[in-house]
Scaffold this motif. Structure first.
Motif, short mmCIF file in Angstrom:
data_model
loop_
_atom_site.label_atom_id
_atom_site.label_comp_id
_atom_site.label_asym_id
_atom_site.label_seq_id
_atom_site.Cartn_x
_atom_site.Cartn_y
_atom_site.Cartn_z
N ASP A 558 47.75 40.51 47.59
CA ASP A 558 48.54 39.33 47.30
C ASP A 558 48.48 39.04 45.80
O ASP A 558 47.42 39.22 45.17
CB ASP A 558 47.97 38.15 48.10
N PRO A 559 49.58 38.63 45.16
CA PRO A 559 49.57 38.41 43.70
C PRO A 559 48.47 37.47 43.23
O PRO A 559 47.86 37.71 42.18
CB PRO A 559 50.96 37.83 43.44
N ALA A 560 48.22 36.39 43.98
CA ALA A 560 47.16 35.47 43.56
C ALA A 560 45.80 36.14 43.60
O ALA A 560 44.95 35.92 42.72
CB ALA A 560 47.18 34.23 44.46
N ARG A 562 45.29 39.38 43.28
CA ARG A 562 45.27 40.36 42.19
C ARG A 562 44.92 39.68 40.88
O ARG A 562 44.19 40.24 40.05
CB ARG A 562 46.62 41.06 42.07
N HIS A 563 45.41 38.45 40.67
CA HIS A 563 45.10 37.72 39.44
C HIS A 563 43.61 37.40 39.38
O HIS A 563 42.96 37.55 38.34
CB HIS A 563 45.93 36.44 39.39
N ASP A 714 46.34 39.50 32.24
CA ASP A 714 47.78 39.68 32.43
C ASP A 714 48.17 41.15 32.24
O ASP A 714 48.98 41.70 33.01
CB ASP A 714 48.56 38.80 31.45
N MET A 717 47.07 43.18 35.27
CA MET A 717 47.92 42.96 36.44
C MET A 717 49.22 43.75 36.33
O MET A 717 49.71 44.31 37.32
CB MET A 717 48.24 41.47 36.59
N LYS A 718 49.79 43.83 35.12
CA LYS A 718 51.05 44.54 34.95
C LYS A 718 50.88 46.05 35.05
O LYS A 718 51.68 46.75 35.68
CB LYS A 718 51.67 44.18 33.60
N GLN A 720 47.93 47.78 36.03
CA GLN A 720 46.93 48.17 37.04
C GLN A 720 45.80 49.01 36.47
O GLN A 720 44.79 49.21 37.13
CB GLN A 720 47.58 48.95 38.20
#
Length: 768
Positions: A558-560, A562-563, A714, A717-718, A720
């Motif tokens: 989930d994006p959250a 992953r952050h 950031d 995340m972009k 990996q």
């Protein structure tokens, strides 16, 4: 009367028409075996003409119809024995079970022939003694106890019987006493009894032979397989010659009268001694099932030089540089030794392969053996223990494993899960006596193996710290090679390895990025899943099938989440850079969390060094609290989690390293210090205070670098994956901290008594 296969062919290597003395001795032994009670086990019925055999099998005997299978007529007799067949041949010159030779068939068709295992044993003994006189001179003198090392435990019973037959060849005019022939396994009454002296462990019959001064021939696989008591009893040791090309040629002349070395070209003259020595009795038996000598030679060559499978080799197997260097060195040494470039003592000794499950530890020995053209034998404590519950049976199976490896030399003896043997230095408990016994047994096998030409021992473990220190010393295992899961850079190569020849030329970088963090075993399972998908759809395997299998096994985070993971891993990297306790090589996100791969330099083991390590371990949790307002459970969990390692280090400072409140008192080993906290509230408070101070240090560093922390998270995340120049440029912007972390306001740190060596570590964070 049909000729028996007891005639010896020409001397296979010198081209002479007369047999060498040892060949004549072997002929005499085999002739004696055929005409005695030994024939029942030394010889077997044999039909060398398959066409005639088929005819006799299809046609009814004496004009009677054949009985249906499984039914027997009242008049039907049991199969004739070997003696009955020989008696019939002697009386009538033929036998209904032996096919008649056609008039145009000039081949000599034997009715019986010796078993290949018997001939092999006879030839080795004949080569050793040379003649009956040599036999009696070497082992039949009174008061001698001669140890004969066979090199293979499964041959001991045959060698024993052949020796007894040799002793009966002719009446002894020199007045030698009767030779007592036995095996080492048969004379030991109680292998596990340690009291009463050496004679208390021996059988009464063997003791009588010792007391009467009778010459004794004691057969064992090797000197190292014997107990110290039996080794000390021996007055002489004979290593029986290894099976060689001369013996192979002579053996074939006994099995096939038409085989005429060296004119026969079915076996090349360049066949190396090491190759022939690899042949076992089973190999020879199966090869000699062929009806012609050419067929037997072809089977032997196929056994010695099996065709290489059409699959990737060691060069394609994904290995980190330091692992490949160690593996390539061993492979080069084995090749140079086989070519005669270097002696055996110069060959690299055993490797201890350490790493998590699924990283390829068990595959490496097989690949080395395949590339070097040698054998490999694998075993483990669980495998040996399953053969019998008693310790003595386990030790016997362990010794048998090493004997089989020696018989198959050149060979790699691979021991899997060697940590299962345990450590004799751990805290004593009800299993300590058993651990002492099995570890000592393994050490005895390894020490007896040290220097044995042609055998290299490789072991694998998931837990190096659980292995007895005596097993890891040089000479037993020269190098400990740590293997990690496939790095992002090696992930594409891991998929290429398991795909073999499939998807050749297809770019696998996207698949590798999506699979980052998988183990080698997971990659293999993913490829199997992809192939199953393609088969189900009845289409060729394609890129999309592999990607779908990866996503099915590791669905995206989930994006959250992953952050959160990105912040956690970047927090580790920034604090490690600021304190200098580690060098971050890569940060990457996986489908189930993230990883920070770091290299930790050697440290002086002073308080500040260890406090900085604790701060680095707690930095991921501190970054979560700073940016997200609260910490997750990702830093905790198992014994290898961030929190567990930080707590263990702090506890070891108090109990084991003399760096706590009681600086001069040792109270527990480092690996058990954390277990004592539950019984010691005062020290628990000290450990908690140390952890709180380290957490404050990490938070302070991250607060100063907050903008950089968010920027790195950031970017991670972009992409990996952060590594190489990009990661280095970001970390150069981190401000270094002072030497003191502020986690200790007490007395100054004591000087170190040692150092902690550099380590490659990986911080793993999984989503909650």
């Amino acid at each position: 009367m049909t000729q028996h296969l007891t005639s010896s062919g020409p001397d296979s290597r010198n081209g002479s028409s007369d047999p060498a003395p040892w060949q004549a001795f072997a002929k005499d032994i085999l002739q004696h075996l055929l005409g005695s009670t030994y024939a029942e086990w030394a010889y077997t019925d044999w039909f060398a003409n398959p066409k005639a055999l088929a005819q006799t099998a299809d046609q009814p005997q004496d004009g009677k119809a054949q009985q249906p299978q499984g039914k027997e007529s009242p008049e039907q007799k049991e199969d004739p024995t070997l003696d009955e067949i020989l008696d019939s041949i002697e009386r009538e010159g033929s036998h209904p079970l032996i096919p008649e030779q056609s008039s145009n068939d000039t081949r000599t068709v034997p009715d019986v022939r010796p078993r290949a295992s018997v001939v092999m044993s006879v030839l080795r003994l004949a080569r050793q003694f040379g003649s009956l006189h040599g036999f009696r001179t070497q082992i039949c003198n009174p008061d001698t106890i001669t140890l004969l090392c066979s090199g293979a435990g499964e041959m001991n019973s045959i060698i024993k019987s052949v020796l007894r037959a040799i002793a009966q060849l002719e009446p002894d005019t020199a007045g030698h006493a009767a030779l007592h022939v036995t095996t080492a396994a048969a004379v030991t009454l109680r292998k596990d009894r340690d009291t009463g002296g050496p004679f208390a462990k021996l059988t009464p019959r063997f003791l009588i032979s010792i007391e009467e001064g009778q010459p004794i021939a004691l057969i064992a696989p090797s000197l190292s397989s014997l107990s110290k008591d039996l080794r000390e009893l021996a007055t002489g040791v004979i290593e029986l010659p290894r099976f060689d090309r001369d013996m192979l040629d002579v053996l074939l002349t006994h099995m096939y009268p038409d085989y005429a070395p060296p004119e026969d070209t079915d076996l090349p003259e360049t066949l190396s001694p090491a190759a022939v020595a690899r042949l076992t009795a089973d190999d020879l038996t199966l090869a000699c099932r062929a009806p012609t000598p050419a067929g037997a030679c072809a089977r032997l060559l196929e056994r010695l030089f099996p065709p290489k499978p059409d699959e990737p080799g060691l060069a394609e197997f994904p290995l980190e540089d330091h692992v490949r260097a160690a593996v390539d060195q061993m492979l080069a040494d084995l090749r140079d030794w086989k070519a005669g470039v270097i002696p055996w003592p110069d060959v690299s000794r055993g490797l201890l392969l350490a790493g998590p499950p699924g990283c390829g530890k068990t595959e490496i020995p097989r690949l080395i053996a395949r590339e070097a053209g040698i054998n490999v034998r694998a075993g483990s404590l669980n495998q040996w223990h399953s053969a019998g519950g008693r310790s003595g049976e386990l030790l016997q199976k362990m010794q048998q494993f090493f004997e089989e490896a020696a018989a198959a030399s050149p060979c790699i003896a691979f021991i899997d899960e060697i940590d299962a043997f345990g450590d004799r230095n751990r805290a004593r408990d009800h299993n300590s006596a058993w651990t002492d016994y099995v570890v000592s047994g393994l050490l005895q096998c390894l020490d007896g193996f040290d220097g044995r030409e042609g055998v290299v021992v490789i072991a694998a473990t998931n837990h190096v710290a659980h292995i007895d220190a005596a097993l890891c010393r040089p000479g037993r295992f020269d190098r400990t090679v740590r293997i990690a899961q496939p790095s992002p850079e090696l992930m594409a190569q891991a998929f290429r390895w398991h795909l073999s020849r499939d998807l050749a030329g297809v770019d696998l970088s996207g698949i590798a990025a999506a699979a980052t963090g998988m183990t080698g075993a997971e990659v293999a399972a993913t490829v199997r899943d992809a192939k199953a998908r393609a088969r189900h759809n009845r289409v060729p395997l394609a890129h999309k099938h592999v990607m779908a299998a990866v996503q099915n096994r590791r669905p995206p985070l989930d994006p959250a989440l992953r952050h959160l993971v990105a912040i956690h891993e970047c927090g580790h990297a920034i604090v490690a850079q600021a304190t200098g306790c580690a060098r971050t090589e890569r940060l990457f996100l996986t489908t189930d969390g993230g990883r920070a791969s770091m290299t930790r330099p050697a440290i002086k083991m002073q308080r500040d060094d260890l406090n900085r390590e604790i701060a680095c371990l707690l930095a991921g949790r501190a970054a979560e609290k700073l940016i997200l307002g609260q910490a997750s459970g990702g830093a905790g969990g198992g014994s290898d989690s961030d929190l567990a390692r930080a707590t263990a280090t702090a506890a070891a400072m108090e109990y084991a390293w003399g760096l706590g409140d009681r600086a001069t008192l040792w109270r527990a080993p480092p690996d058990t210090a954390i277990d004592r906290l539950f019984l010691d509230p005062h020290t628990t408070a000290r450990v908690q205070a140390r952890l709180d101070a380290a957490d404050a240090t990490a938070t302070q560093i991250l607060t100063r670098n907050r903008a950089l922390l968010e920027e790195m998270a950031d970017a991670l995340m972009k992409r990996q994956l952060l590594s190489g120049p990009e990661l280095a440029a970001l970390l150069r912007r981190v401000t270094r901290e002072s030497a003191r972390t502020g986690s200790d306001q007490s007395d100054s740190p004591p000087q170190a008594t040692g150092t902690r060596q550099p380590q490659n570590t990986t911080s793993l964070t999984k989503g909650p």
